[in-house]
Design a protein around this motif. Structure first.
Motif, mmCIF file in Angstrom:
data_model
loop_
_atom_site.group_PDB
_atom_site.id
_atom_site.type_symbol
_atom_site.label_atom_id
_atom_site.label_comp_id
_atom_site.label_asym_id
_atom_site.label_seq_id
_atom_site.Cartn_x
_atom_site.Cartn_y
_atom_site.Cartn_z
ATOM 1 N N SER A 8 78.421 69.289 28.009
ATOM 2 C CA SER A 8 79.724 68.777 27.599
ATOM 3 C C SER A 8 80.482 68.277 28.820
ATOM 4 C CB SER A 8 80.520 69.887 26.913
ATOM 5 O OG SER A 8 81.784 69.414 26.530
ATOM 6 N N ILE A 9 81.069 67.089 28.696
ATOM 7 C CA ILE A 9 81.882 66.524 29.781
ATOM 8 C C ILE A 9 83.313 66.452 29.280
ATOM 9 C CG2 ILE A 9 82.269 64.537 31.279
ATOM 10 C CD1 ILE A 9 79.290 63.904 30.983
ATOM 11 N N GLU A 10 84.103 67.419 29.677
ATOM 12 C CA GLU A 10 85.510 67.480 29.290
ATOM 13 C C GLU A 10 86.334 67.595 30.558
ATOM 14 O OE1 GLU A 10 87.034 67.272 26.303
ATOM 15 O OE2 GLU A 10 85.207 67.171 25.121
ATOM 16 N N SER A 11 87.302 66.700 30.700
ATOM 17 C CA SER A 11 88.184 66.738 31.862
ATOM 18 C C SER A 11 89.445 65.966 31.516
ATOM 19 C CB SER A 11 87.493 66.107 33.080
ATOM 20 O OG SER A 11 87.353 64.714 32.893
ATOM 21 N N ASP A 12 90.319 65.807 32.496
ATOM 22 C CA ASP A 12 91.502 64.980 32.292
ATOM 23 C C ASP A 12 91.118 63.522 32.068
ATOM 24 O OD1 ASP A 12 93.060 67.210 32.668
ATOM 25 O OD2 ASP A 12 93.494 66.766 34.773
ATOM 26 N N GLU A 13 89.907 63.143 32.519
ATOM 27 C CA GLU A 13 89.469 61.751 32.461
ATOM 28 C C GLU A 13 88.485 61.455 31.336
ATOM 29 O OE1 GLU A 13 87.884 61.198 36.336
ATOM 30 O OE2 GLU A 13 89.851 61.099 37.275
ATOM 31 N N ALA A 14 87.889 62.483 30.737
ATOM 32 C CA ALA A 14 86.912 62.293 29.667
ATOM 33 C C ALA A 14 87.249 63.216 28.506
ATOM 34 C CB ALA A 14 85.509 62.574 30.172
ATOM 35 N N LYS A 15 86.911 62.747 27.294
ATOM 36 C CA LYS A 15 87.227 63.537 26.103
ATOM 37 C C LYS A 15 86.112 63.372 25.077
ATOM 38 C CE LYS A 15 90.443 63.585 22.247
ATOM 39 N NZ LYS A 15 91.498 62.824 21.588
ATOM 40 N N GLY A 16 85.605 64.481 24.561
ATOM 41 C CA GLY A 16 84.630 64.442 23.481
ATOM 42 C C GLY A 16 83.309 63.805 23.838
ATOM 43 N N VAL A 17 82.805 64.082 25.062
ATOM 44 C CA VAL A 17 81.579 63.446 25.548
ATOM 45 C C VAL A 17 80.500 64.500 25.807
ATOM 46 C CG1 VAL A 17 80.561 62.012 27.361
ATOM 47 C CG2 VAL A 17 82.925 61.603 26.645
ATOM 48 N N ILE A 18 79.298 64.219 25.311
ATOM 49 C CA ILE A 18 78.116 65.044 25.579
ATOM 50 C C ILE A 18 77.123 64.182 26.347
ATOM 51 C CG2 ILE A 18 76.149 66.279 24.565
ATOM 52 C CD1 ILE A 18 78.746 67.715 24.014
ATOM 53 N N VAL B 144 71.648 59.906 27.961
ATOM 54 C CA VAL B 144 72.187 59.570 26.648
ATOM 55 C C VAL B 144 73.557 60.227 26.559
ATOM 56 C CG1 VAL B 144 71.932 59.805 24.148
ATOM 57 C CG2 VAL B 144 69.918 59.351 25.572
ATOM 58 N N PHE B 145 74.550 59.420 26.216
ATOM 59 C CA PHE B 145 75.908 59.915 26.031
ATOM 60 C C PHE B 145 76.263 59.843 24.550
ATOM 61 C CE2 PHE B 145 75.928 58.714 30.473
ATOM 62 C CZ PHE B 145 76.600 59.778 31.058
ATOM 63 N N THR B 146 76.875 60.897 24.055
ATOM 64 C CA THR B 146 77.371 60.959 22.691
ATOM 65 C C THR B 146 78.880 61.155 22.785
ATOM 66 O OG1 THR B 146 75.285 61.944 21.963
ATOM 67 C CG2 THR B 146 77.179 62.166 20.483
#
Length: 115
Positions: free
Chosen positions: A13-23, A41-43
């Motif tokens: 999971s990529i969650e930060s101030d700059e990314a939202k809802g990204v796997i 692969v990004f979801t």
């Protein structure tokens, strides 16, 4: 040789101030002995987005499913949908946004050092 299915590849999971809802998933990369490129692969969930960023390497993208937009250096949005290809040049500021109601999923090919 490696053959796998995406549902068997670890999800980060990529969650930060700059990314939202990204796997992010790495079906092929350095751990597999790939000498030059990594296939990620990004979801992106509806309403989600990758960071708005730039880096000194290119990447090639193929939209597997869903729809959204890719923001460019000027902040202009280009629509993308399943079946589209998107090339991002080195040092070009960019961001993928899911503006649809379904999951946006895409393959992103980069030099192996940047997986």
């Amino acid at each position: 040789m490696k053959i796998t299915q995406l549902d068997k590849v670890e999800k980060t999971s990529i969650e930060s101030d700059e990314a939202k809802g990204v796997i992010k998933q790495l079906p092929v990369g350095t751990p597999d002995g790939a000498p030059n490129f990594s296939m990620r692969v990004f979801t992106v969930e509806p309403g989600g987005h990758t960071p708005y960023h730039a880096h000194p390497w290119e990447h090639e993208n193929y939209i597997l499913q869903g729809s959204g937009v890719v923001l460019n250096e000027a902040g202009e949005a280009s629509p993308v949908k399943a079946g589209d290809f998107a090339f991002v040049s080195p040092n070009e500021k960019h961001q993928f946004k899911n503006t649809g109601s379904e999951t946006l999923q895409f393959i992103c090919l980069v030099p192996k050092e940047h997986e």
